[in-house]
Design an enzyme around this catalytic site. Structure first.
Site, PDB file in Angstrom:
ATOM      1  CG  ASP A 168      -2.001  -1.021   1.199  1.00 39.46           C
ATOM      2  OD1 ASP A 168      -3.095  -0.712   0.737  1.00 39.46           O
ATOM      3  OD2 ASP A 168      -1.740  -2.156   1.637  1.00 39.46           O
ATOM      4  CB  ILE A 252      -3.201  -2.233  -2.376  1.00 38.35           C
ATOM      5  CG1 ILE A 252      -1.781  -2.226  -2.910  1.00 38.35           C
ATOM      6  CG2 ILE A 252      -3.777  -3.648  -2.466  1.00 38.35           C
ATOM      7  CD1 ILE A 252      -0.857  -3.241  -2.247  1.00 38.35           C
ATOM      8  CB  THR A 255      -5.479  -4.153   1.897  1.00 35.49           C
ATOM      9  OG1 THR A 255      -5.349  -2.837   1.359  1.00 35.49           O
ATOM     10  CG2 THR A 255      -4.206  -4.499   2.634  1.00 35.49           C
TER      11      THR A 255
END
Length: 524
Positions: A168, A252, A255
């Site tokens: 991320d 992202i 996740t």
């Protein structure tokens, strides 16, 4: 040296000899004592050593005019950037099939992928490059499976109980840094903040090592790049610092799908949108694990599948610009994979709303227990992960979607014995928008708990893609969605419905209203 950065001008100046690599052998590499100069990625997103063979003592890589680039297939080097930085590669183990890096692969051939008349073309190409750079890094970080000790780096947990991985932070830093350099006057809204890195220097170092291959220079550069997206208050309201052009990023999206792992079908995407005066005008979804063919439902990697064998069959990017349509491109420029203009399932074709397929969240299948389960033990964090929360449970905590499926498909044909929707394709994240846009499904509903306010990065990019493919996105009351209020949507948005449009969307709205009526009546 790991402290050296591959700048664009240096990448363009590299002189690569195909014939040289054809005749040089692993033993001659050892004998020549070629030393690694820095690390980068090849077209498949694999980590590569760029080595210099300088005959003059003290020559720097910038001055050396003759370089060799070797790709290693050693899984140690593929999975861990820190292993590359801390371990000298064993050149004797490099296979003869090692590939040459196209030093401009993120940008070369982009012009051939989209029509010259494509709206906002320069903006789209910059966004495409940014997403590809991020995708090349994070797909090497994703674990093989949720239980794999050697896969993804450590993660932290935010106050809302959602996990944040090295992927991320890495993706956000790479994308925002690239776009900020291209469009310094633009502003950004993105999910992550560098606060967790200040409190966790070890995590910050892991992220730095992962992102240096894409130009992040040091910890200060890393944190500044991440925080470019913090232009909103804690409650999601506008901080008053944004321009009329705002890039919205979920580094992202999905996740928990990312943490689920490749071989357990963990789907995720890099979701990037340009919002102009409150209207999303560009949408880009980078989907490293999604099969390229619309009818391919092999979301899980096969046991024998590798990045070398699936280059043509897995990994794609959905790109759309308002007024210009939507396209599916290969994850990285690939002459063996053509760009495709996207169209949703025809509303007047053979498929009817009664046969419409939902795109819903992924259920985790426990191979040892041979059953669907809600939790898996993550050996990295020594804790249990709720792998369906954030997917089915978060998107539909009240079970409204199952009731809608019964209304649309019929009570006897909608659900199996465990209450799972039968006519459905299961995956995590905004990948669903991409699947709908290419005709892989027809219906999608996100129905969070009452009072929850949606973040705009969860829908902005996907909404552009599906609408430009001919589909429709509204709230549960049939209203268009306003993305110009800040980092969150209006409190009046109680849920989001997406479809291939026409009678399908009408039936979807009707099904929502009917199940809501039935649910309210059951309370009295």
């Amino acid at each position: 040296s790991p402290n050296m950065v591959v700048h664009r001008r240096l990448k363009r100046s590299l002189v690569i000899s195909v014939h040289f690599l054809k005749w040089i052998s692993a033993s001659s590499i050892e004998n020549a004592k070629i030393q690694p100069a820095f690390v980068c990625l090849n077209k498949g997103g694999q980590l590569c050593w760029i080595s210099s063979n300088s005959s003059r003592k003290g020559d720097s890589p910038e001055r050396n005019n003759h370089r060799t680039i070797i790709t290693t297939s050693d899984t140690t080097y593929q999975k861990s950037s820190s292993a590359l930085f801390n371990t000298k590669p064993s050149f004797s183990s490099i296979p003869s099939g090692g590939s040459i890096l196209d030093t401009n692969y993120f940008e070369d051939d982009r012009d051939a992928e989209l029509p010259l008349s494509f709206p906002r073309r320069d903006d789209v190409l910059a966004a495409l490059t940014a997403v590809r750079k991020a995708s090349s890094v994070i797909r090497n970080i994703q674990p093989e499976r949720a239980l794999d000790k050697s896969g993804s780096k450590m993660s932290v947990t935010k106050s809302d109980a959602s996990p944040v991985t090295v992927g991320d932070f890495s993706a956000q830093a790479i994308v925002l840094r690239h776009l900020h350099k291209a469009f310094p006057a633009d502003s950004f809204i993105a999910e992550e903040s560098s606060k967790a890195l200040v409190e966790n220097p070890s995590l910050a170092q892991d992220i730095l090592e992962a992102t240096m291959v894409q130009g992040i220079e040091d910890i200060d550069d890393l944190m500044a790049s991440i925080d470019l997206g913090q232009t909103y208050n804690d409650d999601g309201s506008d901080s008053g610092t944004r321009s009329t052009r705002t890039w919205c990023l979920d580094p992202i999206d999905g996740t928990k799908g990312f943490l689920r792992g490749k071989r357990d079908g963990g789907q995720y995407c890099v979701a990037l949108a340009l919002v102009e005066d409150g209207v999303p005008t560009i949408g880009v979804l980078g989907c490293p694990n999604l099969p390229t063919e619309v009818n391919d439902e092999n979301y899980e990697w096969r046991d024998d599948e590798t990045e070398e064998t699936n280059a043509n069959a897995r990994g794609c990017i959905f790109v759309a610009s308002k007024g210009g349509g939507a396209y599916q491109l290969p994850l990285f420029p690939n002459k063996n994979v053509e760009s495709k203009r996207l169209h949703v399932t025809p509303v007047d074709g053979e498929r009817t709303p009664k046969d419409a397929r939902f795109c819903v969240g992924k259920l985790y299948f426990d191979r040892q227990q041979n059953s669907v389960c809600d939790y898996v033990f993550d050996s990295r964090s020594q804790s249990w992960l709720d792998v369906t929360k954030g997917v089915e449970k978060f998107s539909d905590p009240l079970g409204q979607l199952s009731a809608m499926a019964e209304i649309l498909h019929g009570k006897d044909e909608a659900l199996d014995d465990e209450g799972v929707i039968l006519k459905a394709r299961r995956m995590d994240s905004q990948v669903k928008y991409g699947v709908l846009s290419r005709g892989g499904g027809e219906l999608f509903a996100r129905l969070p708990r009452p009072g929850y306010l949606e973040w705009i990065w969860d829908h902005a990019a996907g909404s552009v893609v599906i609408q430009e493919a001919g589909g429709q996105v509204t709230d549960v009351d049939g209203n268009a969605i306003d993305f110009g209020l800040g980092a969150k949507l209006s409190k009046d948005v109680r849920g989001i419905l997406a479809s291939n449009g026409g009678q399908f969307h009408e039936k979807l709205l009707e099904a929502y209203k009917l199940q809501e009526q039935q649910r309210n009546e059951s309370k009295t």
